[in-house]
Write a protein that holds these residues in place. Structure first.
Motif, PDB file in Angstrom:
ATOM      1  N   ILE A 161       0.838  -1.189   0.000  1.00  0.00           N
ATOM      2  CA  ILE A 161       0.000   0.000   0.000  1.00  0.00           C
ATOM      3  C   ILE A 161       0.880   1.250   0.000  1.00  0.00           C
ATOM      4  O   ILE A 161       1.759   1.400   0.845  1.00  0.00           O
ATOM      5  CB  ILE A 161      -0.911   0.006   1.242  1.00  0.00           C
ATOM      6  N   GLY A 162       0.656   2.139  -0.977  1.00  0.00           N
ATOM      7  CA  GLY A 162       1.312   3.449  -0.991  1.00  0.00           C
ATOM      8  C   GLY A 162       0.363   4.465  -0.381  1.00  0.00           C
ATOM      9  O   GLY A 162       0.610   5.035   0.665  1.00  0.00           O
ATOM     10  N   ASN A 163      -0.762   4.684  -1.035  1.00  0.00           N
ATOM     11  CA  ASN A 163      -1.870   5.485  -0.520  1.00  0.00           C
ATOM     12  C   ASN A 163      -3.105   5.092  -1.311  1.00  0.00           C
ATOM     13  O   ASN A 163      -3.106   4.057  -1.969  1.00  0.00           O
ATOM     14  CB  ASN A 163      -1.560   6.989  -0.576  1.00  0.00           C
ATOM     15  N   ASN A 164      -4.146   5.929  -1.294  1.00  0.00           N
ATOM     16  CA  ASN A 164      -5.376   5.531  -1.982  1.00  0.00           C
ATOM     17  C   ASN A 164      -5.256   5.562  -3.501  1.00  0.00           C
ATOM     18  O   ASN A 164      -6.112   5.022  -4.192  1.00  0.00           O
ATOM     19  CB  ASN A 164      -6.557   6.381  -1.509  1.00  0.00           C
ATOM     20  N   LYS A 165      -4.204   6.153  -4.056  1.00  0.00           N
ATOM     21  CA  LYS A 165      -4.029   6.211  -5.511  1.00  0.00           C
ATOM     22  C   LYS A 165      -2.760   5.531  -5.996  1.00  0.00           C
ATOM     23  O   LYS A 165      -2.567   5.376  -7.189  1.00  0.00           O
ATOM     24  CB  LYS A 165      -4.022   7.668  -5.977  1.00  0.00           C
ATOM     25  N   VAL A 166      -1.885   5.151  -5.083  1.00  0.00           N
ATOM     26  CA  VAL A 166      -0.600   4.574  -5.458  1.00  0.00           C
ATOM     27  C   VAL A 166      -0.388   3.241  -4.740  1.00  0.00           C
ATOM     28  O   VAL A 166      -0.580   3.133  -3.536  1.00  0.00           O
ATOM     29  CB  VAL A 166       0.570   5.533  -5.109  1.00  0.00           C
ATOM     30  N   TRP A 167      -0.003   2.243  -5.526  1.00  0.00           N
ATOM     31  CA  TRP A 167       0.416   0.944  -5.006  1.00  0.00           C
ATOM     32  C   TRP A 167       1.856   0.748  -5.445  1.00  0.00           C
ATOM     33  O   TRP A 167       2.280   1.303  -6.461  1.00  0.00           O
ATOM     34  CB  TRP A 167      -0.459  -0.170  -5.580  1.00  0.00           C
ATOM     35  N   VAL A 168       2.617  -0.036  -4.699  1.00  0.00           N
ATOM     36  CA  VAL A 168       4.005  -0.294  -5.069  1.00  0.00           C
ATOM     37  C   VAL A 168       4.270  -1.797  -5.018  1.00  0.00           C
ATOM     38  O   VAL A 168       3.564  -2.554  -4.346  1.00  0.00           O
ATOM     39  CB  VAL A 168       5.006   0.482  -4.176  1.00  0.00           C
ATOM     40  N   CYS A 169       5.297  -2.195  -5.769  1.00  0.00           N
ATOM     41  CA  CYS A 169       5.758  -3.579  -5.749  1.00  0.00           C
ATOM     42  C   CYS A 169       7.264  -3.561  -6.014  1.00  0.00           C
ATOM     43  O   CYS A 169       7.812  -2.547  -6.445  1.00  0.00           O
ATOM     44  CB  CYS A 169       5.015  -4.439  -6.773  1.00  0.00           C
TER      45      CYS A 169
END
Length: 187
Positions: A161-169
Motif C-alpha cells: 500500500i502506498g496510498n489511496n491512488k498509489v500501489w508499489v511492488c
C-alpha cells in the motif's frame, strides 16, 4: 508560508536526503516530528516558524497524500530513493493497476518489465488519470500500461500500500503488462 514549497522540501527530506537534515528514518520511514520541525526551522528558509499544524494542513489538503503522521512521527508514504529499504504494508490491490511511462522507455519495459530504477519500489496507479499525470512528467503524451494484478499475485508478486491512488511492488514482470493506451503506438 508557501505550503506547496514546504511539502516539496519535506518530501525531499523524507524520501531522498534525510542525512542533509540530520534525520534518521526508522525501518518504516518515520522520523520524530520534532526532529523534522527543528531541521526545517534551523534552515532559515521560511519567513515564519514551521509548526506541526503546518504539517497537518499539508497532509489533509494534499490530493496526492504523500505523507502521514502517526503519533509523534511523520513519514513519506512512497517514492523513497534512500539506500535503506523502507518496509511497506502488504495489501490486496484492485484487479487492475496502471503505469504511465515515456514512449522511449516502452521497448525496454516490454522486454524487461517494470523495475524500480532509482527508487525502492515500482510505482503503480489505481486509476488512468493518475498514471497519465505521472507519465506526463517524462512524456507529453505518455503510454499507459495496464497491470493484471490478479495474475501477478498468483505468480507470487507482492503488492504494498502506498496510498489511496498509489500501489508499489518490488518489480513487475512483462508477463503482466499490456498497453492500455497510447496515441502514438498502433494497438
Amino acid at each position: 508560508m508557501n505550503l506547496v514549497d514546504l511539502s516539496k522540501e519535506i518530501s525531499y527530506a523524507l524520501r531522498h536526503a534525510p542525512w542533509e537534515y540530520e534525520l534518521e528514518l526508522d525501518e518504516q520511514g518515520f522520523v520524530p516530528i520534532a526532529q523534522l520541525l527543528h531541521a526545517l526551522n534551523e534552515s532559515g528558509t521560511y519567513e515564519c516558524e514551521v509548526t506541526q499544524a503546518d504539517l497537518e494542513q499539508i497532509i489533509t489538503t494534499s490530493e496526492k497524500k504523500r505523507h502521514e503522521i502517526v503519533g509523534d512521527k511523520i513519514r513519506a508514504l512512497y517514492g523513497h530513493s534512500v539506500p535503506q529499504i523502507i518496509k511497506k504494508e502488504p495489501g490486496i490491490p484492485p484487479a487492475v493497476l496502471y503505469h504511465g511511462t515515456a514512449h522511449k522507455a516502452l521497448s525496454q519495459i516490454l522486454h524487461d518489465g517494470l523495475k524500480p530504477m532509482q527508487r525502492q519500489y515500482v510505482h503503480l496507479s489505481a486509476d488512468v488519470d493518475t498514471a497519465t499525470r505521472v507519465g506526463k512528467r517524462r512524456d507529453g503524451n505518455p503510454v499507459i500500461l495496464k497491470i493484471d494484478t490478479e495474475a501477478a499475485q498468483k505468480a507470487g508478486i507482492q503488492f504494498y500500500i502506498g496510498n489511496n491512488k498509489v500501489w508499489v511492488c518490488d518489480r513487475m514482470p512483462k508477463d503482466f503488462l499490456s498497453i492500455f493506451h497510447s496515441k502514438n503506438i498502433a494497438m
